[in-house]
Design an enzyme around this catalytic site. Sequence first.
Site, mmCIF file in Angstrom:
data_model
loop_
_atom_site.group_PDB
_atom_site.id
_atom_site.type_symbol
_atom_site.label_atom_id
_atom_site.label_comp_id
_atom_site.label_asym_id
_atom_site.label_seq_id
_atom_site.Cartn_x
_atom_site.Cartn_y
_atom_site.Cartn_z
ATOM 1 N N GLY A 421 0.912 -1.378 0.076
ATOM 2 C CA GLY A 421 -0.727 -0.255 -0.299
ATOM 3 C C GLY A 421 0.942 1.528 0.335
ATOM 4 N N ASP A 537 -9.792 5.689 9.389
ATOM 5 C CA ASP A 537 -10.409 4.544 8.525
ATOM 6 C C ASP A 537 -10.381 3.577 7.858
ATOM 7 O OD1 ASP A 537 -9.269 4.481 4.926
ATOM 8 O OD2 ASP A 537 -7.202 3.803 6.089
#
Length: 718
Positions: A421, A537
């Site tokens: 990521g 998140d």
Amino acid sequence: MTPGCFRPGFRVVCNHSFLPPRAFLANTRGFPYQQSYIYTVTASSPADYGSGVKAKRRVELVDLSVATSEVRVRAAVSSRCSVNATHFQGKIEITDLGKKNSLFLLSATLNVLVGVGSSVEPIMLSEFGDTEKTMAFRPSCKSEMMDNQQFAANGSCSTLGCCLAVLPLPTQTPPLTRFGAGFMPRPRRPPSTWETTTTPCSYGMVVESSRYNFSTPDLYGHEGLSGRLSRGVPVALDFVIRSSAGTSSSCPVEDRQRPADYACLSGNSSCHNAAGGGYVCRCWVHYHGNPYIANGCQDINECELRKQSDELSLRYPCSSDGICKNRVEGYDCRCKSGMKGDAIKGHCSEKFPLPAKVVVSLAAFVVACVLMVMSRQLLKLKRFYEQNGGPVLKGVKNIRIYRRKQLKQITNNYKHVIGEGHFGKVYMGILEDKQQVAIKISIKIDKHMKKEFTDEVIIQSEMRHKNIVRLLGCCLEVKAPMLVYEYAARGSLYDVLFGLKRIDIISVDTRLGIAIGSAEGLTYMHSAVESTIRHGDVKSANILLDQNFTPKVLDFGTTRLLARGKEEKTDHVIGDLSYIDPIYMEEGVITQKSDVYSFGVILIELITRRPAVYDDQRRYVANFVQASLNNEARNFVDTAITSEADIKLLEMTSKVAVECLKPNIEERLDMKQVEQRLNQILEQSAPYNQKTSYQADLSPAPNDIPLLKDCKNEVHTS
């Protein structure tokens, strides 16, 4: 994309009828385009490709590289399917880049011809004219399994269900601007009944090398492979510059006036003639940028670049005993004062006046260098350890501090990457007790972030809940700390719903179990410690699933720890826009109700089996909420759910999602209430009471993620 911003022939258009929108090469003088030829052929008569039904469409753009003069597009897959033992239905896909002086050429070095089928012999078609009715057969290959499908194996093409042929080099053939994959006119032998029913189709494609990996499910079903690859496969093209009049052009002769439409506009660039006509522009060595715009190629500072990574340090070598100095069109590296040799090659040695002292002095120098390197390494490790909060974290009871060499052994020298990521990579590791773990690279810590990082690690170490990923330890002797977590075998919820680990059928009980477990984890985070935790998140990619589909919330450690009741405002909203609370985006204040909103989006994903997407109107959420308020939520339920009882359970779940997504945060449920509502729904599912763990109907995951179908119509209806 707008007039004045592109050279003629290089325009890109955006089709907003797709979600998200897609880019296509614009037609210039009718090119480039893709065309389908649909035809029928019998065992006794050859195929007439030119007389088939035709359909034209634009060429989709995937990506481009100015430095290598390459673009990557999608090209459709050709197919031939048995109707019965004597008749075939064929579809030939041709990509036409322009018959003369095309700006785009098929790359013969980056692409290959691939055939898939139990009995297939694809051929590459080129110079395929609408009026000439002629074809040039270039490379071909053959796969003949003789009803022995059990020998086919996943992986590279090896003539067992899949074959591959390389393309001719540019020196062996004219540039290819019109190409596609076809098939030999008739099969080598009559097909068996098994082939016409179980493996009725053969496929051919021109595809970029290594961009297609054969999988045995590709052999089965009618138009199965071409359906899964409905957008096409990646194909690499070379682009060249030609004159604005469309005629072939080349680099201008030195010392002569350049043409008005000369493309190499940067002063630090050069022109290179391309095979087949035309030319390309490249920045000079030691320059980087875009040679097609003024001042586009800029001098690079090699001395600064080599400090950024080991790869750049090897590309621009300079000994640790050398002094690096940047200059235009290169750099200098000279040995330090009092030393001599070639610093670029790493050969710097002390200057000794007396030959008799050479042997002794050289030995002392070597020992000193070894000690210096070891000392520097130890000081470096100590500096990282202290910078990353080691003195504080070594006293934390619930986590283990690993040495850098221990982590290297645990990960087998960082061999197995299981995720990647914006933060970096996640590696698979195995501890001494054979427990599997996931090792994640954290963010780089500076002196201003040390306390915040250590506080977050301490809070994570105190988290003990079955629905929260457990932090086992960390390594601090590195530039960016590495965190050791328990391993979740099935990956993320996003992977299981939509990604490479997709499971075709997931029962409603399993979906509710995942939702309830995730809610329990968030409820625990919101209330379990002295300081409240606001995840910030929440998304399906941050919910992991173990082998039994038990959900585990991840990545809460990247959020701030706030005193209970205290709010902090930020100008930099961080998170996935598809899930983020609109109030958080507008005001910059994150609350626990922001996590509730994001969880509501995850409930929509579990109900609909459609990945969350973001646009300015937030139609993904708005359309679902409106349908639920109108008692039309079943129109959005995953089509794989057919039981009326299951559909009603998901309709009730949709009501909980709406309560989470209310614009007024005061009207939203808290996570404890969400957990209670979902448990009440699950209690109404009788089969669940007979199960001991979350379950799902398992089947092999396909290679490709299915595309949303009729999404536009469904949004319009709702």
